[in-house]
Design an enzyme around this catalytic site. Structure first.
Site, mmCIF file in Angstrom:
data_model
loop_
_atom_site.group_PDB
_atom_site.id
_atom_site.type_symbol
_atom_site.label_atom_id
_atom_site.label_comp_id
_atom_site.label_asym_id
_atom_site.label_seq_id
_atom_site.Cartn_x
_atom_site.Cartn_y
_atom_site.Cartn_z
ATOM 1 C CG ASN A 1 -7.939 -1.930 -4.914
ATOM 2 O OD1 ASN A 1 -7.107 -2.758 -4.800
ATOM 3 N ND2 ASN A 1 -8.118 -1.139 -4.084
ATOM 4 C CG ASP B 1 -1.870 0.963 0.782
ATOM 5 O OD1 ASP B 1 -1.845 1.479 0.208
ATOM 6 O OD2 ASP B 1 -2.727 1.125 2.397
ATOM 7 C CG HIS C 1 -0.084 2.497 -9.574
ATOM 8 N ND1 HIS C 1 -0.354 2.020 -8.128
ATOM 9 C CD2 HIS C 1 -1.269 3.242 -9.951
ATOM 10 C CE1 HIS C 1 -1.493 2.344 -7.701
ATOM 11 N NE2 HIS C 1 -2.318 3.109 -8.574
HETATM 12 C C1 IPE Z 1 -5.118 -2.761 -0.265
HETATM 13 O O1 IPE Z 1 -4.814 -1.273 -0.517
HETATM 14 C C2 IPE Z 1 -5.267 -3.884 -1.949
HETATM 15 C C3 IPE Z 1 -3.879 -3.613 -2.164
HETATM 16 C C4 IPE Z 1 -2.682 -3.101 -1.394
HETATM 17 C C5 IPE Z 1 -3.759 -4.066 -3.884
HETATM 18 P P1 IPE Z 1 -6.335 -0.265 -0.788
HETATM 19 O O2 IPE Z 1 -5.539 1.055 -0.907
HETATM 20 O O3 IPE Z 1 -7.176 -0.462 -1.250
HETATM 21 O O4 IPE Z 1 -6.749 -0.281 0.509
HETATM 22 P P2 IPE Z 1 -8.028 0.873 1.364
HETATM 23 O O5 IPE Z 1 -9.217 0.687 0.571
HETATM 24 O O6 IPE Z 1 -7.153 1.957 2.253
HETATM 25 O O7 IPE Z 1 -8.265 -0.181 3.224
HETATM 26 C C1 IPE Z 2 -1.578 0.165 -3.238
HETATM 27 O O1 IPE Z 2 -1.546 1.462 -3.352
HETATM 28 C C2 IPE Z 2 -1.409 -0.720 -4.666
HETATM 29 C C3 IPE Z 2 -2.965 -0.762 -5.124
HETATM 30 C C4 IPE Z 2 -4.215 -0.453 -4.591
HETATM 31 C C5 IPE Z 2 -3.027 -1.172 -6.606
HETATM 32 P P1 IPE Z 2 -2.551 2.856 -3.350
HETATM 33 O O2 IPE Z 2 -2.854 2.936 -5.225
HETATM 34 O O3 IPE Z 2 -3.542 2.395 -2.545
HETATM 35 O O4 IPE Z 2 -1.521 3.798 -2.985
HETATM 36 P P2 IPE Z 2 -2.359 4.804 -1.789
HETATM 37 O O5 IPE Z 2 -2.724 3.869 -1.049
HETATM 38 O O6 IPE Z 2 -3.607 5.327 -2.171
HETATM 39 O O7 IPE Z 2 -1.276 5.592 -1.180
HETATM 40 MG MG MG Z 3 -4.189 2.320 -0.885
#
Ligand code: IPE
Ligand code: IPE
Ligand code: MG
Length: 222
Positions: free
Chosen positions: A60, A12, A29
């Protein structure tokens, strides 16, 4: 000493990392993929047999379409450009999640990568794509024929025949599971790291592993 068979990652913080650099979420990403590659390499040299990465959750889909499209393109490009490297490193790719909802070309390349790496023995890399633990649990319960018990249920999880994660690492500062491996994490050692995923490195990983080896795991016993 504790056995270390399986490390799971909730990677994350990519989006925040990209924004912090004033380059937008998707830049984060891109960097996130680099971190995955580095961590897999370190784990190969550390002789860790199984890794699981949370790539895209079933929740997501709530993100803006542009980000979703970008993420899937990133996965597709990675496998079309680097599959030879993956094969040569001895990585066995495995997908956890419902990939039927993905575009036909992404599905095709994922299935092909699984097939091409099937016999690889160095390390298993599970990629959780369109993965949701509640869905996994419900569909496993529905698939069990006859009496449901732990064994028959676990045979119907995406992680069938695999040991549960010994370590879970979530980067990005949030202390939550976000619908990830709820069943499999029952006795896992949990590590929540403030660093954003693109900044996570093998020194951080080794520090966690060291701590894990020092931890007394009880599994309910003394
Ligand atoms: C968890 O991260 C999903 C992945 C790392 C793929 P999210 O960013 O989606 O989680 P929440 O929504 O903050 O809980
Ligand atoms: C996790 O990083 C990767 C995916 C969910 C694909 P995030 O995209 O959730 O990054 P933040 O948490 O918004 O910074
Ligand atoms: Mg996230």
């Amino acid at each position: 000493m504790n056995k270390l068979n399986h490390i799971a990652f909730i990677m994350d913080g990519n989006g925040r990392w990209g924004k912090k650099k004033n380059k937008g979420r998707n830049f984060g990403h891109i960097k996130g993929v680099e971190t995955v590659k580095k961590i897999v390499k370190s784990c190969i040299s550390l002789k860790i047999p199984i890794l699981t990465f949370f790539v895209f959750s079933s929740e997501n889909w709530k993100r803006p379409k542009t980000e979703i499209v970008f993420l899937f393109k990133l996965i597709k490009n990675y496998f079309s450009k680097e599959i030879d490297k993956v094969i040569n490193q001895g990585i066995k790719i495995n997908i956890l999640g419902d990939i039927t909802k993905l575009s036909p070309d992404l599905k095709k390349i994922l299935n092909k990568s699984v097939k091409l790496t099937k016999k690889n023995k160095m390390i298993i890399v599970n990629l959780a794509i369109n993965y949701g633990s509640k869905d996994e649990i419900l569909s496993a319960s529905n698939k069990v024929k006859g009496k449901i018990n732990i064994k028959s249920f676990e045979k119907n999880l995406y992680t069938k025949n695999m040991p549960n994660p010994d370590i879970l690492i979530r980067t990005g500062g949030h202390q939550r599971l976000s619908n990830f491996m709820l069943w499999q994490l029952a006795y896992t050692e949990l590590f929540f790291i403030k660093k954003l995923w693109p900044d996570f490195n093998s020194v951080d990983l080794k520090r966690i592993i060291k701590k894990f080896f020092k931890t007394k795991r009880n599994f309910g016993a003394l």
